[in-house]
Design an enzyme around this catalytic site. Sequence first.
Site, PDB file in Angstrom:
ATOM      1  N   CYS A  82      15.011  15.592   6.749  1.00 18.80           N
ATOM      2  CA  CYS A  82      14.652  15.095   8.089  1.00 18.80           C
ATOM      3  C   CYS A  82      15.896  14.633   8.851  1.00 18.80           C
ATOM      4  CB  CYS A  82      13.592  13.999   7.956  1.00 18.80           C
ATOM      5  SG  CYS A  82      12.809  13.581   9.526  1.00 18.80           S
ATOM      6  N   HIS A 192       9.330  16.831   5.044  1.00 17.21           N
ATOM      7  CA  HIS A 192       9.468  15.825   3.990  1.00 17.21           C
ATOM      8  C   HIS A 192       8.912  16.365   2.672  1.00 17.21           C
ATOM      9  CE1 HIS A 192      10.814  12.371   6.380  1.00 17.21           C
ATOM     10  NE2 HIS A 192      10.187  12.999   7.368  1.00 17.21           N
ATOM     11  N   GLU A 194       9.068  15.018  -0.124  1.00 14.97           N
ATOM     12  CA  GLU A 194       8.491  13.895  -0.888  1.00 14.97           C
ATOM     13  C   GLU A 194       7.115  13.511  -0.380  1.00 14.97           C
ATOM     14  OE1 GLU A 194      10.574  13.680   1.551  1.00 14.97           O
ATOM     15  OE2 GLU A 194      10.415  11.782   2.618  1.00 14.97           O
TER      16      GLU A 194
END
Lengths: 213, 257
Positions: A82, A192, A194
């Site tokens: 990001c 993202h 994650e």
Amino acid sequence: MNSVAVIDYGMGNLRSVSKALEHVSPDASVRVTNDPKVIAESDRVVFPGVGALPEAMAELKRLSLDKLIIDLVKEKPFLGICLGMQALFDSGEENGGCDALGILPGTVNHFGQNRADKRGHRLKVPHMGWSMLDLKQDHPMWHGVAPGSRFYFVHSYFVVAEQADTIAGVCDYGGEFCAAVAAPNIFAVQFHPEKSQALGLRILDNFMQWNGQ
Amino acid sequence: MALAKRIIPCLDVDNGRVVKGVQFVDIRDAGDPVEVARRYDAQGADELVFLDITASHEGRDTIVHVVEQVSSEIFIPLTVGGGIRAVDDVGRMLKAGADKVGINTAAIIDPDLVRRAADKYGAQCIVVAVDARCVSAEGELPRWQIYTHGGRKETGIDVIDWVQRMEQYGAGEILLTSMDRDGTKDGFDLELTRSVSDSVGIPVIASGGVGSLPHLVDGVTRGHADAVLAASIFHYGEYSVGEAKQFMAAAGIEVRL
């Protein structure tokens, strides 16, 4: 032991990144740190972040991490996420503009308030949610990722990469934008991993095994 | 193909336990936030919202532990709301592993809180939660006002004015609940949802009233919502998130399958 440093410069939710790395590599050493020594000692580095680019750059400079990052991408596998992707480029137009790390040529631009899809419907900004990724390269980081898979994005700015051959993936949001870049030792994604469930974890797993080439 | 419409289960948490009867028959502990979150993640939920309804001051920290536990195991976006009163509260939730933080009453009392929180942590993590009631008489152009205290206390603030102001202050998303429809199972207030969604440039999550899968479709197609939130239809096992997505996809809505 495989070790990874997650660079902590005060921008955003680092816990999710470190927990996701621990999840995919239970035997690895995952350290969230802004200590240049720890970062330099690690086998690989993750550079996450959400928020505003000017503030991020100011923090990196304050912590003397800017030059460190410029040097370490020459040596070891590096994953930008990001804001951590955006910061790799030359400059951003956010809040009046700022210089970024300048490791890759290109700029970081705003989606604008008049973005629309093909049918003319106004698109919301931030671009928030699960969008499809179009893979532009065969890359070890894409192992197990099918073209057209969805990943979680949340951003109002996007990278305009000057070198087309560095673009590893694109996404469409009222026009195509660069969603992933690849260069020697460097892989960076606008989405993202994650927060992108199983496929996001797959990308982090790939990174923990990537040799940087 | 573009951005998928999101489906978001919402969980009420009291003193660290999921309440309001989540009833998965095959789950060992339906009060455990991690177990419930894991279930919704497996069903394909696009995000999760945790609403802390802990009344006691002493119980306030329990939600922090919930967020820490859930974010260690569930890798989808997590929004936490309830009891957020200061910029530090936002920071505490983000540090615990939340991706977005919902601000409701505190924004009414101190609208500038939204600006300060967005300046510090970025607009992307600030969700302004709005509880709305229709206040116009029949035959009039519809108007809605902000209510607080579970929809009991009126503020006199016009909903459209408010969401536009919150967008200017740096809100990254609006979580819009119709207090007229909440708990009714009659479907979203579509006129409210559409009016709000069309009047701001940030995403809007529709909430309040979902009783069936067509209601979710209507929220997107007629309400112009960017995401739909529901609680009871998922908690009581009437429908799984996966079934909801299949239904929406069959209706021509882009979802993550």
